[in-house]
Design a protein around this motif. Structure first.
Motif, PDB file in Angstrom:
ATOM      1  N   VAL A   1     -40.508  22.835  18.403  1.00 54.42           N
ATOM      2  CA  VAL A   1     -41.471  23.890  18.726  1.00 54.42           C
ATOM      3  C   VAL A   1     -42.870  23.363  18.431  1.00 54.42           C
ATOM      4  CG1 VAL A   1     -42.202  26.267  18.325  1.00 54.42           C
ATOM      5  CG2 VAL A   1     -39.795  25.653  18.047  1.00 54.42           C
ATOM      6  N   LEU A   2     -43.793  23.600  19.361  1.00 57.63           N
ATOM      7  CA  LEU A   2     -45.187  23.208  19.167  1.00 57.63           C
ATOM      8  C   LEU A   2     -46.047  24.464  19.149  1.00 57.63           C
ATOM      9  CD1 LEU A   2     -47.319  20.922  18.996  1.00 57.63           C
ATOM     10  CD2 LEU A   2     -47.470  21.018  21.492  1.00 57.63           C
ATOM     11  N   PHE A   3     -46.816  24.634  18.065  1.00 57.35           N
ATOM     12  CA  PHE A   3     -47.741  25.758  17.932  1.00 57.35           C
ATOM     13  C   PHE A   3     -49.158  25.256  18.195  1.00 57.35           C
ATOM     14  CE2 PHE A   3     -44.164  26.652  15.112  1.00 57.35           C
ATOM     15  CZ  PHE A   3     -43.811  27.931  15.494  1.00 57.35           C
ATOM     16  N   LEU A   4     -49.909  26.021  18.983  1.00 57.65           N
ATOM     17  CA  LEU A   4     -51.293  25.649  19.318  1.00 57.65           C
ATOM     18  C   LEU A   4     -52.195  26.851  19.076  1.00 57.65           C
ATOM     19  CD1 LEU A   4     -49.382  24.512  22.118  1.00 57.65           C
ATOM     20  CD2 LEU A   4     -51.277  22.904  21.835  1.00 57.65           C
ATOM     21  N   ASP A   5     -53.105  26.708  18.114  1.00 56.73           N
ATOM     22  CA  ASP A   5     -53.991  27.809  17.749  1.00 56.73           C
ATOM     23  C   ASP A   5     -55.369  27.591  18.363  1.00 56.73           C
ATOM     24  OD1 ASP A   5     -55.231  29.974  16.629  1.00 56.73           O
ATOM     25  OD2 ASP A   5     -55.265  29.179  14.586  1.00 56.73           O
TER      26      ASP A   5
ATOM     27  N   GLY B   1     -44.375  21.148  15.353  1.00 57.64           N
ATOM     28  CA  GLY B   1     -45.688  20.530  15.431  1.00 57.64           C
ATOM     29  C   GLY B   1     -46.737  21.628  15.486  1.00 57.64           C
ATOM     30  N   TYR B   2     -47.942  21.316  15.012  1.00 56.08           N
ATOM     31  CA  TYR B   2     -48.998  22.333  14.968  1.00 56.08           C
ATOM     32  C   TYR B   2     -50.325  21.681  15.343  1.00 56.08           C
ATOM     33  CZ  TYR B   2     -51.188  26.696  13.476  1.00 56.08           C
ATOM     34  OH  TYR B   2     -51.856  27.895  13.455  1.00 56.08           O
ATOM     35  N   VAL B   3     -51.027  22.303  16.287  1.00 58.81           N
ATOM     36  CA  VAL B   3     -52.362  21.852  16.690  1.00 58.81           C
ATOM     37  C   VAL B   3     -53.356  22.924  16.256  1.00 58.81           C
ATOM     38  CG1 VAL B   3     -53.866  21.177  18.592  1.00 58.81           C
ATOM     39  CG2 VAL B   3     -51.427  20.575  18.647  1.00 58.81           C
TER      40      VAL B   3
END
Length: 272
Positions: A173-177, A95-97
């Motif tokens: 896995v969650l990516f948060l930018d 997932g990506y935020v």
């Protein structure tokens, strides 16, 4: 380059992939990325632990967002290998935020349909989608109307929807930018606590890029401190204050020491 140099480079044996220690989720070996002929990352190695939140912090221009974008497959790498529990990216649910929530949501879809979008891509039935939507609404204690379009919502509501969408398929896995950078302080506190709740409920591995050192330490199990480019690891700090972390956490000796040490390393790297 001499012919012999080229011959030696072609015939040089490729080093065997070296797995990370027990508990590693993401293994990065020999990561190399050049921009305009200049190295950003060169033969970069890193192990990201499973079921931990890792905050990425470093000087401007060191490639914090680029790092998670390369791991997530959004930016191509020049060379190297990245594995998730020994699997390729294609075999891993992520997932990506994004930082810019205004461009992350589809304006022609209702907010509820934006959140459900990855589930529809997976071919989930309407019953499965509705059940997952109910779980997410309850988890985030959503008070606004999800049948409205994104442009009808506040910034904080849009970012909440973005996080719900990233979590909808139950990512490994969650990516948060920098997910809080465009939010006001009240919404930052709200979403920060919701992320912590989700993490405690699911144990999802998370990588967070932040420009706010207090925020980076507060949420992290590990703080990954980077150098100026060509970027290397300056230091990795473990931070193990118990969860849930609260306002009282900000005054614990462990938090203060971790933040102080992180700042010292950051200032050292900026001055180089």
């Amino acid at each position: 380059m001499r012919p012999t140099d080229a011959f030696m480079r072609i015939d040089a044996p490729v080093p065997a992939f070296e797995p990370g220690p027990a508990g590693t989720h993401i293994t990065i070996r020999g990561l190399t990325k050049y921009f305009a002929g200049w190295p950003l990352y060169e033969n970069f190695n890193l192990d990201i632990p499973k079921s931990k939140i890792v905050s990425v912090f470093g000087p401007n221009g060191c490639g914090k967002s680029t790092l998670i974008n390369m791991i997530a497959g959004l930016v191509p790498i020049d060379s190297g290998e990245i594995l998730f529990d020994g699997k390729s990216l294609k075999e891993t649910r992520i997932g990506y935020v994004f930082q810019n929530y205004r461009e992350a949501l589809f304006p022609w879809l209702r907010t509820i349909d934006n959140i459900a979008y990855p589930l529809k891509l997976e071919g989930k039935s309407n019953a499965e989608i509705n059940r997952r939507m109910e779980e997410l609404v309850a988890s985030f204690d959503v008070k606004f109307d999800l049948n409205r379009y994104p442009y009808e919502l506040s910034g904080g509501q849009q970012q909440t929807a973005s996080i719900m969408r990233a979590l909808a398929p139950r990512p490994e896995v969650l990516f948060l930018d920098e997910p809080f950078s465009a939010l006001d302080f009240e919404m930052t506190l709200f979403i920060r606590e919701k992320l912590q709740e989700v993490f405690m409920q699911t144990g999802t591995t998370m990588m967070l890029v932040s420009h706010d050192l207090e925020e980076a330490v507060y949420l992290a199990d590990q703080v990954l401190l980077l150098t100026k480019r060509p970027t290397r690891i300056a230091e990795i700090l473990d931070y193990d204050d118990p969860r849930p972390r609260t306002i009282e956490t900000l005054s614990t000796p462990r938090f203060i020491e971790t933040k102080k040490h992180s700042l010292e390393i950051f200032q050292r790297e900026v001055r180089r």
